[in-house]
Design an enzyme around this catalytic site. Sequence first.
Site, PDB file in Angstrom:
ATOM      1  N   ASP A  84       3.253  -3.878  -5.796  1.00 44.49           N
ATOM      2  CA  ASP A  84       2.166  -4.003  -4.852  1.00 44.49           C
ATOM      3  C   ASP A  84       2.731  -5.071  -3.898  1.00 44.49           C
ATOM      4  O   ASP A  84       2.044  -6.160  -3.411  1.00 44.49           O
ATOM      5  CB  ASP A  84       0.681  -4.646  -5.454  1.00 44.49           C
ATOM      6  CG  ASP A  84       0.177  -3.668  -6.430  1.00 44.49           C
ATOM      7  OD1 ASP A  84       0.372  -2.228  -6.173  1.00 44.49           O
ATOM      8  OD2 ASP A  84      -0.389  -4.171  -7.578  1.00 44.49           O
ATOM      9  N   GLU A 144     -11.580   1.776   1.619  1.00 43.48           N
ATOM     10  CA  GLU A 144     -10.421   2.487   1.103  1.00 43.48           C
ATOM     11  C   GLU A 144     -10.381   3.839   1.757  1.00 43.48           C
ATOM     12  O   GLU A 144      -9.306   4.295   2.473  1.00 43.48           O
ATOM     13  CB  GLU A 144     -10.230   2.708  -0.321  1.00 43.48           C
ATOM     14  CG  GLU A 144      -9.985   1.295  -0.895  1.00 43.48           C
ATOM     15  CD  GLU A 144      -9.408   1.499  -2.611  1.00 43.48           C
ATOM     16  OE1 GLU A 144      -8.936   2.545  -2.874  1.00 43.48           O
ATOM     17  OE2 GLU A 144     -10.417   0.576  -3.269  1.00 43.48           O
ATOM     18  N   SER A 146      -5.748  -2.809   0.935  1.00 43.50           N
ATOM     19  CA  SER A 146      -4.401  -3.102   1.644  1.00 43.50           C
ATOM     20  C   SER A 146      -3.935  -1.623   1.545  1.00 43.50           C
ATOM     21  O   SER A 146      -3.708  -1.034   0.509  1.00 43.50           O
ATOM     22  CB  SER A 146      -3.545  -4.057   1.044  1.00 43.50           C
ATOM     23  OG  SER A 146      -4.116  -5.416   1.004  1.00 43.50           O
ATOM     24  N   ARG A 164       1.401   4.018 -12.029  1.00 49.83           N
ATOM     25  CA  ARG A 164       2.708   4.141 -12.542  1.00 49.83           C
ATOM     26  C   ARG A 164       3.459   3.350 -11.435  1.00 49.83           C
ATOM     27  O   ARG A 164       3.560   3.533 -10.514  1.00 49.83           O
ATOM     28  CB  ARG A 164       3.242   5.427 -12.931  1.00 49.83           C
ATOM     29  CG  ARG A 164       3.979   5.561 -14.429  1.00 49.83           C
ATOM     30  CD  ARG A 164       4.062   7.003 -14.584  1.00 49.83           C
ATOM     31  NE  ARG A 164       3.119   7.504 -15.618  1.00 49.83           N
ATOM     32  CZ  ARG A 164       3.211   6.766 -16.911  1.00 49.83           C
ATOM     33  NH1 ARG A 164       3.985   6.277 -17.212  1.00 49.83           N
ATOM     34  NH2 ARG A 164       2.058   7.450 -17.559  1.00 49.83           N
ATOM     35  N   ASN A 198       1.295   3.033  -0.355  1.00 51.38           N
ATOM     36  CA  ASN A 198       0.172   2.928  -1.540  1.00 51.38           C
ATOM     37  C   ASN A 198      -0.923   2.366  -1.031  1.00 51.38           C
ATOM     38  O   ASN A 198      -1.005   1.437  -0.051  1.00 51.38           O
ATOM     39  CB  ASN A 198       0.890   1.910  -2.506  1.00 51.38           C
ATOM     40  CG  ASN A 198       0.120   1.734  -3.663  1.00 51.38           C
ATOM     41  OD1 ASN A 198      -0.636   2.807  -4.335  1.00 51.38           O
ATOM     42  ND2 ASN A 198      -0.171   0.341  -4.141  1.00 51.38           N
ATOM     43  N   HIS A 258      -3.898  -0.671  -2.193  1.00 53.67           N
ATOM     44  CA  HIS A 258      -4.244  -1.338  -3.294  1.00 53.67           C
ATOM     45  C   HIS A 258      -5.734  -1.841  -3.291  1.00 53.67           C
ATOM     46  O   HIS A 258      -6.096  -2.439  -1.949  1.00 53.67           O
ATOM     47  CB  HIS A 258      -3.263  -2.340  -3.397  1.00 53.67           C
ATOM     48  CG  HIS A 258      -3.637  -3.169  -4.599  1.00 53.67           C
ATOM     49  ND1 HIS A 258      -3.183  -2.875  -5.903  1.00 53.67           N
ATOM     50  CD2 HIS A 258      -4.023  -4.475  -4.834  1.00 53.67           C
ATOM     51  CE1 HIS A 258      -3.423  -3.890  -6.668  1.00 53.67           C
ATOM     52  NE2 HIS A 258      -3.954  -4.857  -6.056  1.00 53.67           N
TER      53      HIS A 258
HETATM   54  C1  GAR Z   1      -8.576   2.853  -5.795  1.00 55.51           C
HETATM   55  O1  GAR Z   1      -9.408   1.897  -5.778  1.00 55.51           O
HETATM   56  C2  GAR Z   1      -7.230   2.519  -5.596  1.00 55.51           C
HETATM   57  O2  GAR Z   1      -7.102   1.470  -4.571  1.00 55.51           O
HETATM   58  C3  GAR Z   1      -6.692   1.967  -6.880  1.00 55.51           C
HETATM   59  O3  GAR Z   1      -7.141   2.736  -7.899  1.00 55.51           O
HETATM   60  C4  GAR Z   1      -8.587   3.359  -7.298  1.00 55.51           C
HETATM   61  C5  GAR Z   1      -8.253   4.844  -7.395  1.00 55.51           C
HETATM   62  O4  GAR Z   1      -9.485   5.418  -7.253  1.00 55.51           O
HETATM   63  N1  GAR Z   1      -5.220   1.703  -7.115  1.00 55.51           N
HETATM   64  C6  GAR Z   1      -4.883   0.613  -7.710  1.00 55.51           C
HETATM   65  O5  GAR Z   1      -5.347   0.052  -8.537  1.00 55.51           O
HETATM   66  C7  GAR Z   1      -3.201   0.788  -7.669  1.00 55.51           C
HETATM   67  N2  GAR Z   1      -2.714  -0.440  -8.331  1.00 55.51           N
HETATM   68  P1  GAR Z   1      -9.321   7.114  -6.542  1.00 55.51           P
HETATM   69  O6  GAR Z   1      -8.390   7.712  -7.763  1.00 55.51           O
HETATM   70  O7  GAR Z   1     -10.532   7.525  -6.784  1.00 55.51           O
HETATM   71  O8  GAR Z   1      -8.480   7.148  -5.380  1.00 55.51           O
END
Ligand code: GAR
Length: 202
Positions: free
Chosen positions: A145, A174, A136, A91, A107, A109
């Site tokens: 972002d 990540e 990132s 969100r 955050n 991404h």
């Molecule tokens: C992760 O890959 C994160 O980078 C991405 O959602 C996934 C969440 O996974 N975030 C986005 O796309 C934000 N724009 P998780 O709930 O297992 O951490």
Amino acid sequence: RKRVVVFISGGGSNMLALAKAAEAADFPAEIIAVISDKADAGGLAKAEALGIETFAFVRKDFASKDEHETAILEALDALSPDIICLAGYMRLLSGTFISRHEGRIINIHPSLLPLFPGLDTHRRAIEAGHATAGCSVHFVTEGMDEGPIILQTEVPVLAGDTPDALAARVLTVEHQTYPRALRLLAEDKVRMDGGKTVRVEG
Ligand code: GAR
């Protein structure tokens, strides 16, 4: 130790990586609460299993985006976090919300920003024919972002990669990158200044 609240919408694997890193005695931050905008986010049970306080603020329970954010801000006032980590929180936060916690929201991404902001990053990276992808961690500003970058990690895009295969490879890095970035911020080694990330030496 800095007080951290993590925002999630889904499985919460990045939240879990942060919480696990914070279990180390020398980690400069602790995860004091997890806030979700989905009542059934898988990450909520994972946080509860670690004894972390959880909150769900479901958007449709509020008349407007403003009322939804106001409820979350009130919860944050009580928690008084030093840092807010968005970890798969799907969100866009308003400028009003962000200005209340200016420079303290980060955050993760799943792309090498400024490439591929928004959704469906892995399919777009593959279709663009890029040889590398990655993740990132950045300060959150009003644009989606767009904020200044703290850390990035690259992974290769392999021949025949599907979006799911690439997503899994990126997700693995990540989980390493987000705790490193949180450590930098919690140790005051980075800050956002004039719309840029400033590294503080020493
Ligand atoms: C992760 O890959 C994160 O980078 C991405 O959602 C996934 C969440 O996974 N975030 C986005 O796309 C934000 N724009 P998780 O709930 O297992 O951490």
